[in-house]
Design an enzyme around this catalytic site. Sequence first.
Site, PDB file in Angstrom:
ATOM      1  N   TYR A 298       3.956  -5.354   4.645  1.00 35.94           N
ATOM      2  CA  TYR A 298       4.635  -4.780   5.806  1.00 35.94           C
ATOM      3  C   TYR A 298       5.007  -5.864   6.814  1.00 35.94           C
ATOM      4  O   TYR A 298       5.785  -5.611   7.731  1.00 35.94           O
ATOM      5  CB  TYR A 298       3.740  -3.717   6.449  1.00 35.94           C
ATOM      6  CG  TYR A 298       3.420  -2.591   5.496  1.00 35.94           C
ATOM      7  CD1 TYR A 298       4.354  -1.600   5.220  1.00 35.94           C
ATOM      8  CD2 TYR A 298       2.204  -2.547   4.815  1.00 35.94           C
ATOM      9  CE1 TYR A 298       4.077  -0.587   4.319  1.00 35.94           C
ATOM     10  CE2 TYR A 298       1.924  -1.538   3.907  1.00 35.94           C
ATOM     11  CZ  TYR A 298       2.862  -0.569   3.662  1.00 35.94           C
ATOM     12  OH  TYR A 298       2.594   0.423   2.747  1.00 35.94           O
TER      13      TYR A 298
ATOM     14  N   GLU B 298      -6.754  -2.745 -18.298  1.00 37.13           N
ATOM     15  CA  GLU B 298      -5.619  -1.937 -17.825  1.00 37.13           C
ATOM     16  C   GLU B 298      -4.325  -2.762 -17.841  1.00 37.13           C
ATOM     17  O   GLU B 298      -3.261  -2.271 -18.250  1.00 37.13           O
ATOM     18  CB  GLU B 298      -5.896  -1.440 -16.402  1.00 37.13           C
ATOM     19  CG  GLU B 298      -6.949  -0.348 -16.303  1.00 37.13           C
ATOM     20  CD  GLU B 298      -6.384   1.028 -16.606  1.00 37.13           C
ATOM     21  OE1 GLU B 298      -5.216   1.126 -17.019  1.00 37.13           O
ATOM     22  OE2 GLU B 298      -7.119   2.021 -16.425  1.00 37.13           O
TER      23      GLU B 298
ATOM     24  N   LYS C 239      -3.636  -3.953  -6.521  1.00 36.93           N
ATOM     25  CA  LYS C 239      -3.610  -3.272  -5.228  1.00 36.93           C
ATOM     26  C   LYS C 239      -4.986  -2.665  -4.957  1.00 36.93           C
ATOM     27  O   LYS C 239      -5.533  -2.018  -5.844  1.00 36.93           O
ATOM     28  CB  LYS C 239      -2.539  -2.170  -5.249  1.00 36.93           C
ATOM     29  CG  LYS C 239      -2.396  -1.404  -3.945  1.00 36.93           C
ATOM     30  CD  LYS C 239      -1.364  -0.291  -4.071  1.00 36.93           C
ATOM     31  CE  LYS C 239      -1.250   0.486  -2.764  1.00 36.93           C
ATOM     32  NZ  LYS C 239      -0.295   1.606  -2.851  1.00 36.93           N
TER      33      LYS C 239
ATOM     34  N   LYS D 203      -4.909  -0.695  -9.847  1.00 30.90           N
ATOM     35  CA  LYS D 203      -4.868  -0.027  -8.548  1.00 30.90           C
ATOM     36  C   LYS D 203      -6.223   0.611  -8.304  1.00 30.90           C
ATOM     37  O   LYS D 203      -6.636   1.525  -9.018  1.00 30.90           O
ATOM     38  CB  LYS D 203      -3.764   1.037  -8.513  1.00 30.90           C
ATOM     39  CG  LYS D 203      -3.638   1.729  -7.153  1.00 30.90           C
ATOM     40  CD  LYS D 203      -2.522   2.746  -7.161  1.00 30.90           C
ATOM     41  CE  LYS D 203      -2.378   3.432  -5.806  1.00 30.90           C
ATOM     42  NZ  LYS D 203      -1.288   4.426  -5.793  1.00 30.90           N
TER      43      LYS D 203
END
Length: 334
Positions: free
Chosen positions: A324, A244, A259, A204
């Site tokens: 979305y 990560e 992201k 992220k």
Amino acid sequence: MVEHPHLGRFPRVRPRRMRADDFSRRMLRETTVTVDDLIQPLFVIEGEAREKIPSMPGIERLGLKPLARQCKRLHALGIPAVALFPVPPQTARSEHAQEAWNPQGLAQRAIAAAKDAAPGLGVITDVALDPYTLHGQDGLCDERGYVVNDRTLDALVQQALSHAQAGADVIAPSDMMDGRVRAIRDAFEQGGHVNARILAYSAKYASVLYAPFRDAVDSADNLSGADKYSYQMDPANADEALRETALDIHEGADMVMVKPGLPNLDIVHRVKQTFGMPTFAYQVSGEYAMLKAAAANNWLDERPAVMEIITSFKRAGCDGVLSYYAEEIAGWLA
């Protein structure tokens, strides 16, 4: 020897042959988007109202009854899962974010409402403290304003357990604290939530593309110009994303996520190729807002633009995309 006058004049291999007609283009297509690839993020508020979000046209904050109706609609369209993001009132926010694990809190009641409305719909919940802190950070802060890691882990574990107890299917820690996947996984195993899945926000980045989301969850003012650079990743780094991700997998993540999505398709591809794990991306609020703005100004044709981008996520290696646009895409596909 007489050379044939036409030898070498025409190409023997013509890739355009297979692009000449719709039927052969479809036969040649390598990547296909289906409704199974889509996850719809939903913002949840107290009460029964629907509130527009000016920076995200077409997206609303939903009270619990509208949320239940929306979950039924999405399930009927075949969308497999929703991701819930609570927007608690400012009066519920505090320095220590205790409301995050209130068994009767907004997120916990929203989980129950979604599962009751559409039992077959997967419910994914965000685990991070920013909706519940007065300072708008994803974790707890010391007296200098620095987000402390290990005390935050204790709070995140309590939050995650409360979501699992409320009926969430997938817990998605988005906080980027070190060790949070292991802490949550251990708590789930000890608490009997052995099938509670973890979708880790493994890579992220600290992105400006989250701005409309912060408007939607009403945390922009709480941040008051502060940043999240001490825990979210530098957008300039790629190898760090693999480190990560490897840590999250080792600690017990079932799925991993990158992201924002579109600026980081190279990371999506490397993660998928390196680990072979279920890999997701988030088409974030800023990406959505830019597309909506361009379409509203007739600068591009919205539907083919959206489908081209979602296809690029799949082509890069995504097993699913939080978008979305999920509801709209599902309608187009139908």
